[in-house]
Design a protein around this motif. Structure first.
Motif, PDB file in Angstrom:
ATOM      1  N   VAL A   1      -1.282   4.307 -16.226  1.00  0.00           N
ATOM      2  CA  VAL A   1      -0.087   3.658 -15.694  1.00  0.00           C
ATOM      3  C   VAL A   1       1.172   4.281 -16.280  1.00  0.00           C
ATOM      4  O   VAL A   1       2.212   4.342 -15.641  1.00  0.00           O
TER       5      VAL A   1
ATOM      6  N   HIS B   1       8.496   2.711 -12.742  1.00  0.00           N
ATOM      7  CA  HIS B   1       7.517   1.707 -12.342  1.00  0.00           C
ATOM      8  C   HIS B   1       8.204   0.375 -12.047  1.00  0.00           C
ATOM      9  O   HIS B   1       9.137  -0.030 -12.739  1.00  0.00           O
ATOM     10  N   ARG B   2       7.740  -0.301 -10.992  1.00  0.00           N
ATOM     11  CA  ARG B   2       8.264  -1.621 -10.629  1.00  0.00           C
ATOM     12  C   ARG B   2       7.181  -2.679 -10.806  1.00  0.00           C
ATOM     13  O   ARG B   2       6.036  -2.465 -10.411  1.00  0.00           O
ATOM     14  N   GLU B   3       7.559  -3.806 -11.355  1.00  0.00           N
ATOM     15  CA  GLU B   3       6.636  -4.930 -11.481  1.00  0.00           C
ATOM     16  C   GLU B   3       6.812  -5.860 -10.290  1.00  0.00           C
ATOM     17  O   GLU B   3       7.926  -6.237  -9.944  1.00  0.00           O
ATOM     18  N   GLY B   4       5.700  -6.233  -9.661  1.00  0.00           N
ATOM     19  CA  GLY B   4       5.761  -7.171  -8.561  1.00  0.00           C
ATOM     20  C   GLY B   4       5.768  -8.611  -9.045  1.00  0.00           C
ATOM     21  O   GLY B   4       5.311  -8.914 -10.153  1.00  0.00           O
TER      22      GLY B   4
ATOM     23  N   HIS C   1      -2.985  -3.448  -5.572  1.00  0.00           N
ATOM     24  CA  HIS C   1      -2.807  -2.425  -6.609  1.00  0.00           C
ATOM     25  C   HIS C   1      -2.738  -1.016  -6.024  1.00  0.00           C
ATOM     26  O   HIS C   1      -2.052  -0.145  -6.553  1.00  0.00           O
TER      27      HIS C   1
ATOM     28  N   TRP D   1       2.353  -9.928  -3.554  1.00  0.00           N
ATOM     29  CA  TRP D   1       3.262  -9.463  -4.594  1.00  0.00           C
ATOM     30  C   TRP D   1       4.535  -8.969  -3.930  1.00  0.00           C
ATOM     31  O   TRP D   1       4.490  -8.144  -3.021  1.00  0.00           O
TER      32      TRP D   1
ATOM     33  N   ASP E   1       6.661   1.893  -6.150  1.00  0.00           N
ATOM     34  CA  ASP E   1       7.518   2.636  -7.084  1.00  0.00           C
ATOM     35  C   ASP E   1       8.348   3.686  -6.363  1.00  0.00           C
ATOM     36  O   ASP E   1       9.502   3.929  -6.720  1.00  0.00           O
TER      37      ASP E   1
ATOM     38  N   GLN F   1       0.757   0.290  -5.342  1.00  0.00           N
ATOM     39  CA  GLN F   1       1.744   0.234  -6.417  1.00  0.00           C
ATOM     40  C   GLN F   1       2.602   1.493  -6.469  1.00  0.00           C
ATOM     41  O   GLN F   1       3.826   1.415  -6.630  1.00  0.00           O
TER      42      GLN F   1
ATOM     43  N   PHE G   1       8.203  -7.152  -4.318  1.00  0.00           N
ATOM     44  CA  PHE G   1       8.954  -6.186  -5.107  1.00  0.00           C
ATOM     45  C   PHE G   1      10.405  -6.209  -4.632  1.00  0.00           C
ATOM     46  O   PHE G   1      10.721  -5.632  -3.586  1.00  0.00           O
TER      47      PHE G   1
END
Length: 329
Positions: free
Chosen positions: A5, A16-19, A77, A42, A84, A80, A44
């Motif tokens: 990651v 990186h972005r967190e959902g 996932h 999720w 980003d 992801q 974003f």
């Protein structure tokens, strides 16, 4: 070993972005039946910063919104890196029913229903309506998600601005010479159906089978990226609710293609495909493009079916160009 990651920004081109996890209780309408689903998704939010301006330069536009639907044996996932790679978009990424945290769709009695392609398309409709998506928004599907989103878009009244098919399933896997591999996959899933449940789970989550899949699909020569993809598959491809729903999903993914719905897709459609995608042919992708009233094909060089893992920055640029052509950016 360093977590894969931590290498994500270098591949997506952005941090990186967190959902943000959300849950929705949904009612699906399908052929006069009322079905029920619990959506796990999720969100974003768009990254802060200057966005595209209106043509008169007087007012900034809101961030474009997009619903993204993952492929077979995956979950949110798997998208992801795409989240980003598209920081200026507000993205919503649900798990399909029966995958990861999302339970199967049920009827009024609470019993699991057969998960046909029509059920998955109805699920996309219900999620979209619950999130008030459609008008001026984008819809993206990857792999099996291209079949699901095409089936949905061909029959919905939601006014999507455009549809993006990432690694589009443009032709059946039951064709020569792909027939040999398709027959092996068919036997694999049929065997998991007839084995005792514990043995069926062991087969479906077999590390050996997963490595064979990795060898056949991964095209990158970057050791870190190859390990990232393997790690993603090890961690998430075994995340299904039950064998029956997984086998329903396999049947839905293998018996239809996005091309089956081409004539009903009157909206702008971007086909974003890996030039080396072994799950389709150049001729099949061109036929799908030509069958679409407003179809556009972009090929990403040096990658196969796993374009969302191996070339997220390039795929993101294709999506961005498409959004600009629709004046969403």
């Amino acid at each position: 070993m360093k977590s894969p990651v931590q290498d994500v920004p270098a591949w997506s081109g952005y941090p990186h972005r967190e959902g943000i996890a959300e849950q929705l209780s949904l009612t699906l309408s399908l052929n006069g039946r009322t079905l029920h689903a619990e959506a796990h998704l999720w969100r974003f939010p768009a990254a802060p910063g200057p966005l595209a301006h209106a043509s008169d330069g007087a007012q900034s536009r809101a961030a474009p919104r997009m619903l993204m639907i993952h492929g077979f044996r995956g979950d949110h996932h798997g998208l992801q890196l795409m989240a980003d790679a598209l920081p200026e978009f507000e993205l919503m990424v649900p798990d399909l029913p029966g995958f990861n945290a999302a339970p199967p769709v049920t009827d009024d009695a609470g019993s699991r229903v057969e998960h046909t392609l029509e059920v998955y398309a109805a699920y996309v409709s219900a999620v979209s309506e619950a999130l008030r998506l459609g008008s001026g928004d984008l819809l993206l599907g990857h792999s099996f998600g291209t079949i699901v989103t095409a089936a949905h878009a061909a029959h919905t009244d939601l006014p999507w601005a455009g549809l993006i098919l990432s690694a589009p399933v443009s032709e059946t896997i039951f064709r020569w010479p792909a027939m040999v591999g398709a027959a092996a996959v068919e036997a694999y899933y049929q065997l998991s159906r007839i084995l005792p449940e514990r043995a069926g789970h062991a087969l479906l989550r077999s590390g050996t089978i997963m490595e064979i899949t990795n060898v056949s699909l991964i095209s990158s020569r970057d050791p870190a990226l190859r390990e990232y993809v393997r790690d993603q598959h090890r961690r998430f491809f075994g995340g299904y609710s039950d064998i029956a729903t997984l086998l329903d999903a396999y049947r839905a993914s293998s018996r239809s293609t996005a091309a089956d719905f081409a004539e009903g897709l009157s909206l702008p459609v971007l086909l974003a495909a890996g030039a080396e995608d072994s799950l389709g042919t150049p001729q099949g992708r061109r036929r799908l493009r030509d069958a679409l009233p407003q179809g556009h094909l972009e090929l990403v060089r040096g990658v196969g079916h796993l374009i969302h893992y191996e070339k997220p920055a390039e795929l993101g640029r294709s999506v961005r160009r498409f959004a600009r052509s629709l004046q969403l950016l």
